[in-house]
Write a protein that holds these residues in place. Structure first.
Motif, short mmCIF file in Angstrom:
data_model
loop_
_atom_site.label_atom_id
_atom_site.label_comp_id
_atom_site.label_asym_id
_atom_site.label_seq_id
_atom_site.Cartn_x
_atom_site.Cartn_y
_atom_site.Cartn_z
N VAL A 184 85.28 35.18 49.30
CA VAL A 184 83.93 34.90 48.81
C VAL A 184 84.00 33.69 47.89
CG1 VAL A 184 82.00 35.75 47.42
CG2 VAL A 184 83.19 37.31 48.96
N ALA A 185 83.09 32.74 48.08
CA ALA A 185 83.00 31.56 47.23
C ALA A 185 81.70 31.63 46.44
CB ALA A 185 83.04 30.28 48.05
N ILE A 186 81.80 31.47 45.14
CA ILE A 186 80.63 31.45 44.27
C ILE A 186 80.51 30.08 43.64
CG2 ILE A 186 79.60 32.39 42.17
CD1 ILE A 186 80.62 35.08 42.89
N GLU A 187 79.37 29.45 43.84
CA GLU A 187 79.13 28.11 43.31
C GLU A 187 77.78 28.10 42.59
OE1 GLU A 187 79.94 24.48 45.77
OE2 GLU A 187 77.77 24.19 45.54
N PHE A 188 77.79 27.61 41.38
CA PHE A 188 76.54 27.51 40.63
C PHE A 188 76.53 26.21 39.83
CE2 PHE A 188 79.49 30.10 38.13
CZ PHE A 188 79.49 29.43 36.91
N VAL A 189 75.33 25.80 39.50
CA VAL A 189 75.14 24.57 38.72
C VAL A 189 74.68 24.97 37.32
CG1 VAL A 189 73.89 22.40 38.50
CG2 VAL A 189 74.60 23.22 40.76
N SER A 190 75.50 24.62 36.33
CA SER A 190 75.20 24.92 34.94
C SER A 190 74.64 23.68 34.26
CB SER A 190 76.46 25.40 34.21
OG SER A 190 76.27 25.42 32.81
N LYS A 191 73.63 23.88 33.44
CA LYS A 191 73.05 22.76 32.70
C LYS A 191 74.08 22.13 31.77
CE LYS A 191 69.30 21.65 29.48
NZ LYS A 191 68.15 22.20 28.69
N ASP A 192 75.02 22.92 31.26
CA ASP A 192 76.00 22.42 30.30
C ASP A 192 77.28 21.91 30.96
OD1 ASP A 192 74.59 23.16 27.78
OD2 ASP A 192 74.80 25.17 28.58
#
Length: 208
Positions: A184-192
């Motif tokens: 499983v690959a988890i990718e997210f975009v964080s503001k910081d």
């Protein structure tokens, strides 16, 4: 005969000391502001590290155990992709290894967990029991804030059939299967921190 300071000399000295004081104050303010920014970023980095540890622990302890949904038995052991209740991708599965010393608590060591994006917050949903009564609302824990997007991919066959070592695998944007995917690959975009991607192997317990 002693000679004192003239008024002009005193005014010049006062101006010099005033400039030194202003410069020192500005430098001190800059240092304090930089220290506050560093502490704030360090605190957010700690939250990020704790969130990734939580996700890694859950995924590496995933077990092929189906749950009852609205009182009805089903065969799926993991579901992910565009799910109801999430502003973007989500994932739900059962994990083992939930500490219950000497089984003293009235529950098993299995736990249903889910992840979703809700109002720019990465949330972990969980419950005390794998099969809950109809109408039960899971508990919610906010792992991270200021998350702009969440993308979850699954390394598995498109047909979600049982996996053999020699079969060709590919990353899929959604998954609903009776067996766990290979990874499983988890990718997210964080503001910081910008874009962050982690890939977790479910069969061997590794992560990269």
């Amino acid at each position: 005969m002693q000679r004192g300071f003239t008024l002009i000399e005193i005014l010049i000295a006062m101006a010099i000391f005033t400039l030194i004081g202003l410069a020192s104050t500005g430098l001190l303010t800059t240092v304090i502001d930089s220290n506050d920014i560093s502490e704030d970023r360090f605190a957010k980095l700690q939250l990020l590290q704790r969130a990734m540890i939580t996700i890694e622990r859950d995924l590496q302890q995933a077990v092929p155990r189906a749950i009852r949904y609205n009182g009805e038995k089903q065969d799926m052991v993991m579901a992910g992709g565009k799910l109801n209740g999430s502003d973007d991708d989500g994932i739900g599965f059962v994990r083992g290894g939930w500490h219950n010393p000497q089984l003293m608590l009235p529950r098993s060591t299995l736990q249903y967990v889910a992840y979703r994006l809700n109002e720019n917050r990465l949330e972990r949903l969980y419950s005390n029991y794998v099969d809950n009564v109809i109408g039960y609302e899971p508990k919610v824990r906010v792992l991270l804030e200021d998350i702009e997007s969440l993308n979850i991919e699954f390394l598995a066959k498109s047909s979600n059939e049982s996996l053999d070592e020699d079969e060709d695998l590919s990353w899929n944007e959604s998954y609903k299967g009776t067996a766990l995917p290979r990874a499983v690959a988890i990718e997210f975009v964080s503001k910081d921190f910008g874009k962050i991607r982690r890939e977790f192997t479910l069969t061997t317990g590794g992560a990269s």
